[in-house]
Scaffold this active site. Structure first.
Site, short mmCIF file in Angstrom:
data_model
loop_
_atom_site.label_atom_id
_atom_site.label_comp_id
_atom_site.label_asym_id
_atom_site.label_seq_id
_atom_site.Cartn_x
_atom_site.Cartn_y
_atom_site.Cartn_z
N ASN A 7 31.00 66.88 42.97
CA ASN A 7 29.53 67.17 42.79
C ASN A 7 28.85 66.34 43.25
O ASN A 7 28.69 65.69 41.72
CB ASN A 7 29.33 68.31 41.99
CG ASN A 7 27.87 68.70 42.34
OD1 ASN A 7 26.67 68.23 42.78
ND2 ASN A 7 27.37 69.85 41.83
N ARG A 54 30.30 69.09 47.39
CA ARG A 54 29.13 70.19 47.96
C ARG A 54 28.25 68.83 48.45
O ARG A 54 28.68 67.48 47.96
CB ARG A 54 28.35 70.14 46.25
CG ARG A 54 26.95 70.70 46.59
CD ARG A 54 26.11 70.25 45.18
NE ARG A 54 24.68 70.55 45.16
CZ ARG A 54 23.64 69.61 45.01
NH1 ARG A 54 23.56 68.73 44.36
NH2 ARG A 54 22.80 70.40 45.78
N HIS A 143 20.06 74.64 47.47
CA HIS A 143 19.97 74.05 46.37
C HIS A 143 21.06 76.45 46.37
O HIS A 143 21.16 76.85 45.55
CB HIS A 143 18.58 74.75 45.12
CG HIS A 143 18.16 73.13 44.38
ND1 HIS A 143 17.27 73.66 44.87
CD2 HIS A 143 19.12 72.66 44.33
CE1 HIS A 143 17.04 72.24 44.48
NE2 HIS A 143 18.12 72.05 44.31
N ARG A 202 9.22 64.21 43.01
CA ARG A 202 9.05 65.05 44.58
C ARG A 202 7.85 65.56 44.32
O ARG A 202 7.20 66.42 43.73
CB ARG A 202 9.86 66.37 44.91
CG ARG A 202 11.23 65.23 45.88
CD ARG A 202 11.95 65.74 46.00
NE ARG A 202 12.69 65.93 45.10
CZ ARG A 202 14.23 66.54 45.33
NH1 ARG A 202 14.65 66.95 46.87
NH2 ARG A 202 15.29 66.91 44.53
N GLU A 345 27.45 75.36 39.59
CA GLU A 345 27.60 75.32 41.19
C GLU A 345 29.19 75.05 40.95
O GLU A 345 30.23 75.43 42.52
CB GLU A 345 27.38 73.90 41.69
CG GLU A 345 25.93 73.98 41.78
CD GLU A 345 24.97 72.78 41.98
OE1 GLU A 345 24.14 72.86 42.64
OE2 GLU A 345 25.14 71.82 41.48
#
Length: 359
Positions: A7, A54, A143, A202, A345
Site C-alpha cells: 500500500n 493497492r 477509497h 484538497r 485495506e
C-alpha cells in the site's frame, strides 16, 4: 495463501503479510521515495506466495482485481495524471516487486472497482456526450478498498443491520460511499480524487465557473491552479498552516478564528454530502466511520451524528469518546446504528488477490 500487500501512499509505504485474513507481519516506511529495498527485504524474510498492490485509479480498463503484466502496467501508468499523488507511487511499488520477484504472481487491486456498480445516472457527468465517450469522462470514485471492508465489517458489528450504509472514509483524503444492498449507488469523489469533501490539503468540490474565472481573468496558470487545489487548499488553506485536523482542533481550542472556520467548513461539507448520499439510497440504516479521522476524532463523529439526528442517528457520548477501533458507538435509543471500523485495506487487498489468482 500468504499474500504480501503493498500500500503505497503519497509519501509512505505500508507492507503487510497475511495468511488468508490473519496478519503475520507488518512493516511501515513513513518516508518512502520509491526505493525497492524495503519490499525486497520484506519478501526475502517472509517469502509471500503472491503480492497484492493497492492502486488508486483503474479507469475503464482495470475494473476489478487484475493479475499484472506489461499491458496492465501500461494501462495503469496512462492514468497517472488523474491521480498524481498516488498512482505514480503505486507504480513504483509494482515495478520494484516485479524486478526482484518476477516469478511471484502480482495483482492490482484498484480503489475504483468498488464503485463500478454506480447507476448510469450517478456516474455520468452532464457534459457533451462526445466528450464523455472520447475521454472516458465519468465518476469513478475512490477509497474503494477501504469502503468495501468497512461496509462488511460495519454490518457485522451492528448485527447485520446494514441494508443502507453510509461509509465515511475520513482522513487526509476523504470520501463517502452510499451502499444499498451491498452495492455502491453513489459516492463523493469523481473523475479524480479531488471532488467531494473538504480534505487536509484538497479543496473538494468548487464551482467550475470560479476556476475558469481564476484561469481567464486573474492570470492563474493551470499548473498553479492544480497545485493549489491539491496541496494548498482544504483545512491547510483555510487554517493557514497544517492540514492535520488534530492541529486545527488544537488551534480552535485556543480561539484561533481561522481554525474555527476551517473546522466548520469541513464539518458542514461532510454533513451536506452525507445528506445527498443518504437521499441517493433512500434512507439510512447504518453509519460507518473509518480512516484516520473517522477512527480517532470523536468530536467530528458526534457533530455528524447530531446533524443526522433527525434520521435517528445518535451516539453514546462515553462510547464515542473511548472508541478508536472496531466498536458500536450508538446510543441505546438510536434508530440508526453508528459504528467505528479500523481501516484494513490489507485484508481487502489480500482477499481480492486470492480471488483473482484462483479465478
Amino acid at each position: 495463501m500468504r499474500v504480501l500487500t503493498v500500500n503505497a501512499g503519497s509519501s509512505s509505504l505500508k507492507l503487510r503479510l497475511l495468511d488468508d485474513d490473519e496478519l503475520v507481519a507488518a512493516h511501515d516506511v513513513p518516508r518512502w521515495h520509491g526505493e525497492p529495498e524495503p519490499l525486497r527485504e520484506f519478501q526475502a524474510e517472509h517469502a509471500a506466495e503472491a503480492i497484492g498492490h493497492r492502486v488508486v485509479h483503474g479507469g475503464r480498463a482495470v475494473r476489478g482485481p487484475t493479475p499484472l503484466d506489461d499491458r496492465v502496467v501500461e494501462q495503469l501508468a496512462a492514468l497517472t495524471e488523474l491521480a498524481p499523488l498516488h498512482q505514480s507511487r503505486a507504480l513504483q511499488g509494482i515495478r520494484a516487486a516485479r524486478d526482484f520477484a518476477p516469478d511471484t504472481p502480482s495483482v492490482a487491486c484498484v480503489d475504483t472497482a468498488f464503485h463500478r456498480t454506480l447507476p448510469e445516472a450517478a456516474r455520468t457527468y452532464a457534459l457533451p456526450k462526445e466528450w464523455n465517450e472520447r475521454w472516458s469522462l465519468r465518476r469513478y470514485g475512490f477509497h474503494g478498498l477501504s469502503h468495501g471492508y468497512a461496509v462488511r465489517r460495519g454490518a457485522e458489528l451492528a448485527g447485520n443491520a446494514g441494508g443502507r450504509v453510509l461509509s465515511c472514509h475520513l482522513g487526509a483524503g476523504s470520501s463517502l460511499a452510499a451502499v444499498r444492498g451491498g452495492r455502491c449507488v453513489d459516492t463523493t469523489m469523481g473523475f479524480t480524487p479531488e471532488e467531494g469533501l473538504v480534505m487536509a490539503t484538497r479543496s473538494g468540490s468548487v464551482d467550475p465557473g470560479l476556476l475558469c474565472w481564476l484561469l481567464t481573468s486573474r492570470g492563474v496558470s493551470p499548473e498553479e491552479l492544480r497545485t493549489t487545489l491539491q496541496e494548498r487548499s482544504g483545512l491547510a488553506g483555510l487554517a493557514g498552516g497544517s492540514g492535520d485536523l488534530r492541529d486545527v482542533l488544537t488551534a480552535r481550542e485556543d480561539c484561533d478564528l481561522d481554525a474555527e472556520l476551517a473546522y466548520d467548513v469541513h464539518a458542514h461539507a461532510l454533513l451536506r454530502h452525507a445528506g445527498a448520499m443518504i437521499a441517493a439510497m433512500g434512507g439510512l440504516d447504518l453509519l460507518v466511520f473509518t480512516g484516520g479521522i473517522g477512527e480517532h476524532q470523536p468530536r467530528l463523529r458526534a457533530d455528524l451524528a447530531d446533524g443526522l439526528g433527525f434520521l435517528g442517528v445518535e451516539v453514546d457520548p462515553e462510547r464515542n469518546a473511548a472508541t478508536t477501533s472496531d466498536a458500536d458507538i450508538s446510543s441505546r435509543t438510536a434508530r440508526v446504528r453508528a459504528v467505528v471500523v479500523e481501516s484494513r485495506e490489507d485484508v481487502e487487498i489480500s482477499r481480492q488477490t486470492r480471488e483473482a489468482l484462483s479465478a
